[in-house]
Design a protein around this motif. Sequence first.
Motif, PDB file in Angstrom:
ATOM      1  N   ILE A  78     -31.671  56.400   4.501  1.00  0.00           N
ATOM      2  CA  ILE A  78     -30.357  56.993   4.257  1.00  0.00           C
ATOM      3  C   ILE A  78     -30.206  58.304   5.024  1.00  0.00           C
ATOM      4  O   ILE A  78     -29.143  58.601   5.587  1.00  0.00           O
ATOM      5  CB  ILE A  78     -30.143  57.224   2.748  1.00  0.00           C
ATOM      6  CG1 ILE A  78     -30.132  55.891   1.999  1.00  0.00           C
ATOM      7  CG2 ILE A  78     -28.833  57.967   2.499  1.00  0.00           C
ATOM      8  CD1 ILE A  78     -30.030  56.036   0.497  1.00  0.00           C
ATOM      9  N   TYR A  79     -31.269  59.100   5.059  1.00  0.00           N
ATOM     10  CA  TYR A  79     -31.209  60.383   5.761  1.00  0.00           C
ATOM     11  C   TYR A  79     -30.951  60.190   7.251  1.00  0.00           C
ATOM     12  O   TYR A  79     -30.138  60.913   7.854  1.00  0.00           O
ATOM     13  CB  TYR A  79     -32.521  61.147   5.558  1.00  0.00           C
ATOM     14  CG  TYR A  79     -32.530  62.511   6.194  1.00  0.00           C
ATOM     15  CD1 TYR A  79     -31.684  63.515   5.739  1.00  0.00           C
ATOM     16  CD2 TYR A  79     -33.391  62.811   7.252  1.00  0.00           C
ATOM     17  CE1 TYR A  79     -31.690  64.780   6.316  1.00  0.00           C
ATOM     18  CE2 TYR A  79     -33.410  64.066   7.832  1.00  0.00           C
ATOM     19  CZ  TYR A  79     -32.557  65.045   7.360  1.00  0.00           C
ATOM     20  OH  TYR A  79     -32.562  66.292   7.947  1.00  0.00           O
ATOM     21  N   LEU A  80     -31.607  59.201   7.835  1.00  0.00           N
ATOM     22  CA  LEU A  80     -31.394  58.910   9.247  1.00  0.00           C
ATOM     23  C   LEU A  80     -29.958  58.452   9.499  1.00  0.00           C
ATOM     24  O   LEU A  80     -29.346  58.796  10.513  1.00  0.00           O
ATOM     25  CB  LEU A  80     -32.391  57.861   9.721  1.00  0.00           C
ATOM     26  CG  LEU A  80     -33.841  58.353   9.840  1.00  0.00           C
ATOM     27  CD1 LEU A  80     -34.803  57.183   9.983  1.00  0.00           C
ATOM     28  CD2 LEU A  80     -33.989  59.301  11.029  1.00  0.00           C
ATOM     29  N   LYS A  81     -29.411  57.685   8.573  1.00  0.00           N
ATOM     30  CA  LYS A  81     -28.009  57.274   8.694  1.00  0.00           C
ATOM     31  C   LYS A  81     -27.098  58.492   8.629  1.00  0.00           C
ATOM     32  O   LYS A  81     -26.097  58.570   9.352  1.00  0.00           O
ATOM     33  CB  LYS A  81     -27.654  56.291   7.577  1.00  0.00           C
ATOM     34  CG  LYS A  81     -28.233  54.896   7.751  1.00  0.00           C
ATOM     35  CD  LYS A  81     -27.742  53.971   6.642  1.00  0.00           C
ATOM     36  CE  LYS A  81     -28.276  52.547   6.838  1.00  0.00           C
ATOM     37  NZ  LYS A  81     -27.816  51.624   5.767  1.00  0.00           N
ATOM     38  N   ALA A  82     -27.442  59.437   7.752  1.00  0.00           N
ATOM     39  CA  ALA A  82     -26.608  60.628   7.574  1.00  0.00           C
ATOM     40  C   ALA A  82     -26.540  61.462   8.849  1.00  0.00           C
ATOM     41  O   ALA A  82     -25.457  61.868   9.281  1.00  0.00           O
ATOM     42  CB  ALA A  82     -27.150  61.468   6.415  1.00  0.00           C
ATOM     43  N   ILE A  83     -27.701  61.731   9.464  1.00  0.00           N
ATOM     44  CA  ILE A  83     -27.681  62.567  10.670  1.00  0.00           C
ATOM     45  C   ILE A  83     -27.158  61.800  11.878  1.00  0.00           C
ATOM     46  O   ILE A  83     -26.803  62.400  12.893  1.00  0.00           O
ATOM     47  CB  ILE A  83     -29.070  63.169  10.973  1.00  0.00           C
ATOM     48  CG1 ILE A  83     -30.084  62.082  11.295  1.00  0.00           C
ATOM     49  CG2 ILE A  83     -29.544  64.027   9.836  1.00  0.00           C
ATOM     50  CD1 ILE A  83     -31.423  62.637  11.731  1.00  0.00           C
ATOM     51  N   LYS A  84     -27.097  60.483  11.744  1.00  0.00           N
ATOM     52  CA  LYS A  84     -26.535  59.666  12.821  1.00  0.00           C
ATOM     53  C   LYS A  84     -25.027  59.820  12.891  1.00  0.00           C
ATOM     54  O   LYS A  84     -24.434  59.821  13.973  1.00  0.00           O
ATOM     55  CB  LYS A  84     -26.907  58.196  12.612  1.00  0.00           C
ATOM     56  CG  LYS A  84     -26.461  57.261  13.712  1.00  0.00           C
ATOM     57  CD  LYS A  84     -26.943  55.841  13.436  1.00  0.00           C
ATOM     58  CE  LYS A  84     -26.566  54.893  14.564  1.00  0.00           C
ATOM     59  NZ  LYS A  84     -27.076  53.502  14.301  1.00  0.00           N
ATOM     60  N   ILE A  85     -24.386  59.984  11.724  1.00  0.00           N
ATOM     61  CA  ILE A  85     -22.917  59.997  11.687  1.00  0.00           C
ATOM     62  C   ILE A  85     -22.322  61.384  11.481  1.00  0.00           C
ATOM     63  O   ILE A  85     -21.112  61.558  11.616  1.00  0.00           O
ATOM     64  CB  ILE A  85     -22.388  59.045  10.592  1.00  0.00           C
ATOM     65  CG1 ILE A  85     -22.862  59.512   9.211  1.00  0.00           C
ATOM     66  CG2 ILE A  85     -22.854  57.618  10.858  1.00  0.00           C
ATOM     67  CD1 ILE A  85     -22.336  58.639   8.071  1.00  0.00           C
ATOM     68  N   SER A  86     -23.156  62.386  11.144  1.00  0.00           N
ATOM     69  CA  SER A  86     -22.645  63.737  10.901  1.00  0.00           C
ATOM     70  C   SER A  86     -23.488  64.773  11.631  1.00  0.00           C
ATOM     71  O   SER A  86     -24.590  64.482  12.093  1.00  0.00           O
ATOM     72  CB  SER A  86     -22.640  64.049   9.401  1.00  0.00           C
ATOM     73  OG  SER A  86     -21.757  63.197   8.701  1.00  0.00           O
ATOM     74  N   ASP A  87     -22.942  65.996  11.706  1.00  0.00           N
ATOM     75  CA  ASP A  87     -23.662  67.088  12.373  1.00  0.00           C
ATOM     76  C   ASP A  87     -24.939  67.431  11.622  1.00  0.00           C
ATOM     77  O   ASP A  87     -24.943  67.534  10.391  1.00  0.00           O
ATOM     78  CB  ASP A  87     -22.785  68.337  12.449  1.00  0.00           C
ATOM     79  CG  ASP A  87     -21.690  68.221  13.495  1.00  0.00           C
ATOM     80  OD1 ASP A  87     -21.700  67.220  14.236  1.00  0.00           O
ATOM     81  OD2 ASP A  87     -20.829  69.118  13.554  1.00  0.00           O
ATOM     82  N   LEU A  88     -26.001  67.666  12.368  1.00  0.00           N
ATOM     83  CA  LEU A  88     -27.278  68.047  11.772  1.00  0.00           C
ATOM     84  C   LEU A  88     -27.155  69.388  11.051  1.00  0.00           C
ATOM     85  O   LEU A  88     -27.791  69.605  10.014  1.00  0.00           O
ATOM     86  CB  LEU A  88     -28.348  68.140  12.865  1.00  0.00           C
ATOM     87  CG  LEU A  88     -29.754  68.549  12.426  1.00  0.00           C
ATOM     88  CD1 LEU A  88     -30.317  67.556  11.414  1.00  0.00           C
ATOM     89  CD2 LEU A  88     -30.672  68.665  13.638  1.00  0.00           C
TER      90      LEU A  88
END
Length: 290
Positions: A78-88
């Motif tokens: 889930i974390y990898l998905k999050a940084i994939k679609i939003s700013d780090l």
Amino acid sequence: MLWFFLATSVAFLQSVKDVYNKTQLKNFDEYIIGCSLTFFTALFLSPLLFFIEIPQLGNNFWLALLVSASLNAIAYTIYLKAIKISDLSIIAPITTFTPLFLLITSPLIVGEFPNPLGMMGVFFIVVGSYLLNIKEKQRGYFAPFRAIIKDKGSRLALLVAFIWSLSSNFDKVGVQNSSPIFWVVSVFFTISILLLPIVLYKSHHNLYKLKTGGWKLVIYGMINSVAMGCQMIAINLTFVAYVISVKRTSALFSVILGKIILKEKGIKERFLGAAIMVFGVFLIGISQLN
């Protein structure tokens, strides 16, 4: 102060890993990266087992290992998905909500209760999260909070923070029933085993990329293994709460690297918000020593 240098190194390496995550997600999906990260981390850390006494496993070791590995396998994906679609620079600070959730989950799972200093830390985390999207304030006083909920990546990061608040308690049980190094190697290997069937099912069409770009994932595992090694050494030199609190400054490094390397915008308010959230985490950390 060697422990402080090591803990700061862990924080910096964590942010470097996140930037590396963001760039590699253009080549590999979150399942391949998550499986590779955990496998190579365990692989590079496993030689340390030759330098420690293999512990006698407690009665709760296997249950803790299964639960923690399962939760972390979900959280990493889930974390990898999050940084994939939003700013780090938005996602990394939001993960500092983990200590806030721990104030809820720890009393239920391991019987640990917060004190006033810990509650003050919660206050600073909430204030910092507000400042992450302070530019939205012109739409209403609660708009910065709504901005977090509205953004899909931020919602995923909040979910990750909650999952980590659960898995952290089982990590503690696992360490108590083994040893720190043995537990870290065991849990990372188990996570990679759990993710492997998912990779073979959902990412089989991308596996051919490993022939030419697989070495990048090896470097990825090396970065994380060095970070975990530094963390284990630092923990042996001082209180765990101090080390983890300093480690959370990775949110600040991630905001800075997000600006320098990824060219993300809105960096000033995000850095201030992240700094206040990290201070809140520090208060929670030292409150555990009382």
